[in-house]
Design an enzyme around this catalytic site. Structure first.
Site, PDB file in Angstrom:
ATOM      1  N   ASP A 185      44.130  39.110  38.768  1.00  0.00           N
ATOM      2  CA  ASP A 185      44.668  40.471  38.703  1.00  0.00           C
ATOM      3  C   ASP A 185      44.877  40.995  40.125  1.00  0.00           C
ATOM      4  OD1 ASP A 185      42.026  40.767  39.367  1.00  0.00           O
ATOM      5  OD2 ASP A 185      41.603  42.352  37.921  1.00  0.00           O
ATOM      6  N   SER A 186      44.460  40.202  41.118  1.00  0.00           N
ATOM      7  CA  SER A 186      44.805  40.509  42.509  1.00  0.00           C
ATOM      8  C   SER A 186      46.307  40.419  42.721  1.00  0.00           C
ATOM      9  CB  SER A 186      44.067  39.567  43.463  1.00  0.00           C
ATOM     10  OG  SER A 186      44.270  38.213  43.075  1.00  0.00           O
ATOM     11  N   LYS A 233      39.652  34.738  32.611  1.00  0.00           N
ATOM     12  CA  LYS A 233      38.506  35.246  33.377  1.00  0.00           C
ATOM     13  C   LYS A 233      38.365  36.737  33.086  1.00  0.00           C
ATOM     14  CE  LYS A 233      38.568  35.848  38.101  1.00  0.00           C
ATOM     15  NZ  LYS A 233      38.309  37.306  38.214  1.00  0.00           N
ATOM     16  N   GLU A 278      35.681  40.284  34.109  1.00  0.00           N
ATOM     17  CA  GLU A 278      34.654  40.800  35.016  1.00  0.00           C
ATOM     18  C   GLU A 278      33.533  41.476  34.239  1.00  0.00           C
ATOM     19  OE1 GLU A 278      36.372  43.322  38.023  1.00  0.00           O
ATOM     20  OE2 GLU A 278      37.795  41.780  38.644  1.00  0.00           O
ATOM     21  N   GLU A 303      31.180  37.302  43.471  1.00  0.00           N
ATOM     22  CA  GLU A 303      31.915  37.892  44.604  1.00  0.00           C
ATOM     23  C   GLU A 303      30.978  38.779  45.429  1.00  0.00           C
ATOM     24  OE1 GLU A 303      35.725  39.516  43.614  1.00  0.00           O
ATOM     25  OE2 GLU A 303      36.015  40.388  45.605  1.00  0.00           O
TER      26      GLU A 303
HETATM   27  O1  KIV Z   1      41.904  38.433  41.053  1.00  0.00           O
HETATM   28  C1  KIV Z   1      41.386  37.682  41.892  1.00  0.00           C
HETATM   29  O2  KIV Z   1      42.022  37.228  42.841  1.00  0.00           O
HETATM   30  C2  KIV Z   1      39.981  37.341  41.733  1.00  0.00           C
HETATM   31  C3  KIV Z   1      39.351  36.529  42.812  1.00  0.00           C
HETATM   32  C4  KIV Z   1      39.017  37.406  43.939  1.00  0.00           C
HETATM   33  C5  KIV Z   1      38.192  35.776  42.313  1.00  0.00           C
HETATM   34  O3  KIV Z   1      39.369  37.736  40.799  1.00  0.00           O
END
Ligand code: KIV
Length: 283
Positions: free
Chosen positions: A64-65, A133, A135, A201
């Site tokens: 999501d980055s 993934k 969080e 993280e």
């Molecule tokens: O979205 C992302 O890039 C991440 C990484 C920082 C692990 O969750």
């Protein structure tokens, strides 16, 4: 016979060595057991995904980055499922070996295990992701359980969780002092719920090492020191496409911005000078 040229952006088939066996979640666990480390990078589109796959990076994360590395937002919060799915699809279509993990964006899974399942199914069906993934720790165990029981491999993400940055009071190391216990508990809860791996993280290195020893699933560090089973970085940080202040945990392996800037300047100069296109580029 008429001349045939490749259309621009034709998406040439990935080059390099013949396809190796697809990385599966159990391979990562076997690597942990054998004491072998693995690499993970973010990827958001075709060519970077092909290059990282060819380089042998085991896991690609459509993070999501993308929110702040593709879509121009300041944080990861605004990106939507509908925005991330096409990126995940492009990455999944472009790799032959890497395990492709898609991030569930903020607000698309926290409400209930059912919401999480429906969102994750979209990433698996519409994008062809191999895993998702999400969080969170103990409070996300019902979500992780629902997904894994429903056939969707889940990578957990604990420690500093960017989607909760406002709750956590900004970008801060998590798990110092007394709070170390909580990080270990979160990891154990994720393992117990069925997660196949856990990202940590911005966690102190000794705490990350303790977690790595405590769980049988692989740990993946970002700002969590060297004693994790794998490491992940955002590729624009690692390869120097992004400018600005970098977190301390980033190592910069290239200056892609510099290379691109010079190439773009050279191109614009050639166009202005009339030296591009030359006869060799002209039909
Ligand atoms: O979205 C992302 O890039 C991440 C990484 C920082 C692990 O969750």
């Amino acid at each position: 016979m008429s001349e045939e040229t490749a259309p621009y952006g034709t998406g040439a088939a990935p080059s390099g060595p013949p396809a190796r066996k697809r990385i599966r979640t159990h391979h990562l666990r076997e690597m942990k057991q054998a004491g072998e480390r693995f690499a993970m990078l973010t990827a958001y589109e075709q060519y970077a995904a092909q290059v990282f796959d060819e380089a042998g990076v085991e896991v690609l994360l459509v993070g999501d980055s993308a929110s702040n590395n593709v879509f121009g937002n300041e944080t990861s919060l605004p990106v939507t499922v509908d925005e991330l799915i096409p990126l995940a699809r492009a990455v999944a279509r472009s790799v032959r070996r890497a395990l492709v993990v898609a991030d569930l964006p903020f607000g698309s899974y926290q409400a209930s295990p059912e919401q999480a399942y429906l969102t994750a199914v979209r990433f698996m069906k519409e994008a062809g992701a191999h895993a998702v993934k999400l969080e969170g720790g103990v409070e996300m165990a019902p979500q992780v359980r629902k997904l894994t029981e429903g056939g969707i491999p889940v990578m957990a993400h604990i420690g500093f969780t960017p989607q909760s940055e406002h709750n956590l009071g900004g970008y801060r190391v998590q798990g110092r002092g007394e709070a170390a216990k909580k990080v270990v508990e979160e990891a154990l809860a994720m393992e117990d719920a069925g997660a196949f791996a856990v990202v940590m993280e911005m966690v102190p290195g000794d705490v990350a090492a303790e977690v790595t020893a405590a769980v049988s699933i692989p740990t993946i560090g970002i700002g969590a020191g060297s004693r994790c089973d794998g490491q992940v970085l955002v590729w624009q940080d690692a390869f120097g496409l992004r400018t600005g202040r970098m977190p301390r945990f980033v190592k910069q392996y290239a200056d892609l911005r510099g290379v691109l800037l010079q190439a773009a300047r050279d191109y614009a100069d050639d166009v202005r000078a009339g030296t591009f296109p030359g006869p060799e580029h002209t039909f």
